[in-house]
Write an enzyme that holds these catalytic residues in place. Structure first.
Site, PDB file in Angstrom:
ATOM      1  N   SER A   1       0.858  -1.190   0.000  1.00 49.30           N
ATOM      2  CA  SER A   1       0.000   0.000   0.000  1.00 49.30           C
ATOM      3  C   SER A   1       0.892   1.237   0.000  1.00 49.30           C
ATOM      4  O   SER A   1       1.730   1.406   0.894  1.00 49.30           O
ATOM      5  CB  SER A   1      -0.887   0.001   1.249  1.00 49.30           C
ATOM      6  OG  SER A   1      -1.333   1.320   1.499  1.00 49.30           O
TER       7      SER A   1
ATOM      8  N   HIS B   1      -1.489  -1.389  -4.054  1.00 49.48           N
ATOM      9  CA  HIS B   1      -2.704  -1.064  -3.311  1.00 49.48           C
ATOM     10  C   HIS B   1      -2.774   0.452  -3.073  1.00 49.48           C
ATOM     11  O   HIS B   1      -1.841   1.055  -2.555  1.00 49.48           O
ATOM     12  CB  HIS B   1      -2.675  -1.808  -1.973  1.00 49.48           C
ATOM     13  CG  HIS B   1      -3.920  -1.738  -1.163  1.00 49.48           C
ATOM     14  ND1 HIS B   1      -4.996  -2.585  -1.351  1.00 49.48           N
ATOM     15  CD2 HIS B   1      -4.273  -0.917  -0.151  1.00 49.48           C
ATOM     16  CE1 HIS B   1      -5.942  -2.291  -0.478  1.00 49.48           C
ATOM     17  NE2 HIS B   1      -5.532  -1.270   0.266  1.00 49.48           N
TER      18      HIS B   1
ATOM     19  N   ASP C   1      -5.001   3.415  -1.304  1.00 50.12           N
ATOM     20  CA  ASP C   1      -6.034   3.677  -0.306  1.00 50.12           C
ATOM     21  C   ASP C   1      -6.669   5.041  -0.511  1.00 50.12           C
ATOM     22  O   ASP C   1      -6.060   6.068  -0.235  1.00 50.12           O
ATOM     23  CB  ASP C   1      -5.419   3.600   1.093  1.00 50.12           C
ATOM     24  CG  ASP C   1      -5.119   2.169   1.502  1.00 50.12           C
ATOM     25  OD1 ASP C   1      -6.048   1.340   1.431  1.00 50.12           O
ATOM     26  OD2 ASP C   1      -3.970   1.887   1.865  1.00 50.12           O
TER      27      ASP C   1
ATOM     28  N   MET D   1      -9.298   7.736   0.598  1.00 53.48           N
ATOM     29  CA  MET D   1     -10.065   8.115   1.796  1.00 53.48           C
ATOM     30  C   MET D   1     -10.665   9.510   1.611  1.00 53.48           C
ATOM     31  O   MET D   1     -10.014  10.399   1.061  1.00 53.48           O
ATOM     32  CB  MET D   1      -9.139   8.128   3.012  1.00 53.48           C
ATOM     33  CG  MET D   1      -8.400   6.817   3.228  1.00 53.48           C
ATOM     34  SD  MET D   1      -7.455   6.856   4.749  1.00 53.48           S
ATOM     35  CE  MET D   1      -6.539   5.314   4.593  1.00 53.48           C
TER      36      MET D   1
ATOM     37  N   HIS E   1      -8.649   0.734  -3.256  1.00 55.35           N
ATOM     38  CA  HIS E   1      -9.502   0.469  -2.096  1.00 55.35           C
ATOM     39  C   HIS E   1     -10.237   1.761  -1.740  1.00 55.35           C
ATOM     40  O   HIS E   1      -9.642   2.695  -1.224  1.00 55.35           O
ATOM     41  CB  HIS E   1      -8.586  -0.004  -0.955  1.00 55.35           C
ATOM     42  CG  HIS E   1      -9.274  -0.261   0.352  1.00 55.35           C
ATOM     43  ND1 HIS E   1      -8.579  -0.449   1.532  1.00 55.35           N
ATOM     44  CD2 HIS E   1     -10.589  -0.375   0.673  1.00 55.35           C
ATOM     45  CE1 HIS E   1      -9.441  -0.650   2.515  1.00 55.35           C
ATOM     46  NE2 HIS E   1     -10.655  -0.609   2.026  1.00 55.35           N
TER      47      HIS E   1
ATOM     48  N   MET F   1     -12.347   3.922   0.411  1.00 55.67           N
ATOM     49  CA  MET F   1     -12.913   4.127   1.749  1.00 55.67           C
ATOM     50  C   MET F   1     -13.625   5.475   1.701  1.00 55.67           C
ATOM     51  O   MET F   1     -13.198   6.462   2.298  1.00 55.67           O
ATOM     52  CB  MET F   1     -11.789   4.122   2.795  1.00 55.67           C
ATOM     53  CG  MET F   1     -11.271   2.717   3.075  1.00 55.67           C
ATOM     54  SD  MET F   1      -9.648   2.731   3.826  1.00 55.67           S
ATOM     55  CE  MET F   1      -8.638   2.899   2.368  1.00 55.67           C
TER      56      MET F   1
ATOM     57  N   MET G   1     -10.772  -6.003   6.558  1.00 55.38           N
ATOM     58  CA  MET G   1      -9.904  -5.061   7.267  1.00 55.38           C
ATOM     59  C   MET G   1      -9.467  -5.689   8.588  1.00 55.38           C
ATOM     60  O   MET G   1     -10.289  -6.238   9.320  1.00 55.38           O
ATOM     61  CB  MET G   1     -10.644  -3.752   7.578  1.00 55.38           C
ATOM     62  CG  MET G   1     -10.911  -2.830   6.405  1.00 55.38           C
ATOM     63  SD  MET G   1      -9.474  -2.292   5.469  1.00 55.38           S
ATOM     64  CE  MET G   1      -8.406  -1.606   6.732  1.00 55.38           C
TER      65      MET G   1
ATOM     66  N   PHE H   1      -5.746   4.833   8.781  1.00 50.72           N
ATOM     67  CA  PHE H   1      -4.318   5.144   8.918  1.00 50.72           C
ATOM     68  C   PHE H   1      -3.453   3.889   8.802  1.00 50.72           C
ATOM     69  O   PHE H   1      -3.882   2.808   9.198  1.00 50.72           O
ATOM     70  CB  PHE H   1      -4.048   5.810  10.277  1.00 50.72           C
ATOM     71  CG  PHE H   1      -4.822   7.085  10.452  1.00 50.72           C
ATOM     72  CD1 PHE H   1      -4.315   8.291   9.983  1.00 50.72           C
ATOM     73  CD2 PHE H   1      -6.085   7.076  11.039  1.00 50.72           C
ATOM     74  CE1 PHE H   1      -5.043   9.467  10.117  1.00 50.72           C
ATOM     75  CE2 PHE H   1      -6.826   8.248  11.177  1.00 50.72           C
ATOM     76  CZ  PHE H   1      -6.300   9.448  10.714  1.00 50.72           C
TER      77      PHE H   1
ATOM     78  N   GLY I   1       0.085   1.829   9.867  1.00 59.23           N
ATOM     79  CA  GLY I   1       0.879   1.706  11.089  1.00 59.23           C
ATOM     80  C   GLY I   1       0.129   1.274  12.333  1.00 59.23           C
ATOM     81  O   GLY I   1       0.635   1.399  13.432  1.00 59.23           O
TER      82      GLY I   1
ATOM     83  N   ASP J   1      -6.087  -6.619   5.015  1.00 58.19           N
ATOM     84  CA  ASP J   1      -5.543  -5.262   4.965  1.00 58.19           C
ATOM     85  C   ASP J   1      -5.478  -4.646   6.357  1.00 58.19           C
ATOM     86  O   ASP J   1      -6.507  -4.415   6.983  1.00 58.19           O
ATOM     87  CB  ASP J   1      -6.456  -4.427   4.040  1.00 58.19           C
ATOM     88  CG  ASP J   1      -5.916  -3.036   3.785  1.00 58.19           C
ATOM     89  OD1 ASP J   1      -4.824  -2.701   4.270  1.00 58.19           O
ATOM     90  OD2 ASP J   1      -6.616  -2.281   3.078  1.00 58.19           O
TER      91      ASP J   1
ATOM     92  N   SER K   1       3.176  -0.050   6.052  1.00 62.31           N
ATOM     93  CA  SER K   1       4.337   0.196   6.917  1.00 62.31           C
ATOM     94  C   SER K   1       5.402  -0.887   6.776  1.00 62.31           C
ATOM     95  O   SER K   1       6.590  -0.567   6.663  1.00 62.31           O
ATOM     96  CB  SER K   1       3.920   0.234   8.384  1.00 62.31           C
ATOM     97  OG  SER K   1       2.696   0.861   8.525  1.00 62.31           O
TER      98      SER K   1
HETATM   99  C1  DX5 Z   1      -5.909   1.449   6.268  1.00 59.64           C
HETATM  100  C2  DX5 Z   1      -5.628   1.100   4.825  1.00 59.64           C
HETATM  101  C3  DX5 Z   1      -4.522   0.105   4.704  1.00 59.64           C
HETATM  102  C4  DX5 Z   1      -3.252   0.631   5.280  1.00 59.64           C
HETATM  103  C5  DX5 Z   1      -2.408  -0.501   5.750  1.00 59.64           C
HETATM  104  O1  DX5 Z   1      -6.984   2.258   6.365  1.00 59.64           O
HETATM  105  O2  DX5 Z   1      -6.742   0.558   4.176  1.00 59.64           O
HETATM  106  O3  DX5 Z   1      -4.338  -0.323   3.373  1.00 59.64           O
HETATM  107  O4  DX5 Z   1      -2.534   1.376   4.371  1.00 59.64           O
HETATM  108  O5  DX5 Z   1      -1.307   0.018   6.425  1.00 59.64           O
HETATM  109  P1  DX5 Z   1      -0.419  -0.897   7.373  1.00 59.64           P
HETATM  110  O6  DX5 Z   1       0.085  -2.038   6.547  1.00 59.64           O
HETATM  111  O7  DX5 Z   1       0.662   0.013   7.830  1.00 59.64           O
HETATM  112  O8  DX5 Z   1      -1.305  -1.347   8.469  1.00 59.64           O
HETATM  113 ZN    ZN Z   2      -6.357  -0.520   2.059  1.00 63.12          ZN
END
Ligand code: DX5
Ligand code: ZN
Length: 222
Positions: free
Chosen positions: A9, A32, A34, A36, A65, A67, A137, A143, A145, A170, A193
């Site tokens: 991601s 990937h 994200d 948002m 993805h 969101m 999820m 976020f 991390g 994810d 991360s």
């Molecule tokens: C979270 C995202 C994930 C995120 C994963 O809202 O959908 O894709 O980037 O990040 P890590 O791998 O750091 O948990």
């Molecule tokens: Zn994601």
């Protein structure tokens, strides 16, 4: 036959050097992205323009993805921008889920349904025959991390018992816990991360982490 796929991601990538970051993950199966909107999740990230820019820089399929609320308004924009896989959250399309999935598929891309950690599998039961993949999820979306939520493991197992398609996980996935996720039945691993952030990956290069997840993952899988 499903294969183990790794989908870095870019949420934890260096945005000032996305071109360079994409080169570092050239052995990934998917990229990937994200998206948002600051409404469905408490954070704002990318739009179709960034997807279009990334598409020009990589041949790896783009896994977008969403969101966002009212995803149906933006599906065609993301597909035109270059999405190859598009997932939408069941929490925002309860009323018209089949229609939205149909819209994605009619544009020739793979359609996924995403579930927040607390959303039960029963919410997507009737959609399983319509979607190409399910995204579970393993953190509250918003976020990178965050810590992997262990309670999602039984959910993966439960879904794998009744669904033969791709299961994407994810959130919070790293070199320590990815085996558990695969053993439970997931075959697509998203990681931000663990792959891009130096704090998490240490000396290991992104390519090495991807390779380890794929090689070891495929051994466990078969
Ligand atoms: C979270 C995202 C994930 C995120 C994963 O809202 O959908 O894709 O980037 O990040 P890590 O791998 O750091 O948990
Ligand atoms: Zn994601």
């Amino acid at each position: 036959m499903l294969k183990i796929k790794v989908a870095p991601s870019i949420l934890s990538a260096d945005f000032a050097d996305l071109k360079g970051e994409l080169k570092k993950i050239n052995n990934a199966d998917l990229v990937h992205i994200d998206v948002m909107d600051g409404h469905f999740v408490p954070n704002i990230t990318f739009g179709p323009l960034l997807v279009k820019t990334i598409k020009k820089e990589t041949v790896i399929p783009l896994d977008v993805h969403l969101m966002i609320e009212e995803p149906e308004k933006f599906i065609s924009d993301f597909v035109s921008a270059g999405a190859d896989l598009l997932s939408v959250h069941i929490e925002v399309i309860k009323q018209n889920a089949s229609e939205v999935i149909g819209q994605i598929k009619s544009l020739g891309v793979k359609a996924g349904i995403a579930l927040n950690p607390q959303t039960p599998l029963s919410a997507v039961e009737s959609l399983l025959s319509e979607v190409d993949f399910v995204l579970l999820m393993s953190v509250q979306p918003g976020f990178a991390g965050q810590k992997f939520k262990q309670e999602v493991i039984p959910k993966i197992k439960q879904l794998r018992r009744r669904w033969k398609g791709d299961i994407e996980l994810d959130g919070g996935i790293n070199l320590t816990n990815f085996r558990d996720v695969i053993k439970a039945g997931a075959n697509i691993l998203v990681a931000a991360s663990a792959i891009f952030s130096e704090t998490y990956r240490g000396e290991r290069e992104p390519q090495k982490i991807i390779k380890e997840m794929k090689d070891e993952g495929n051994k466990i899988w078969h």
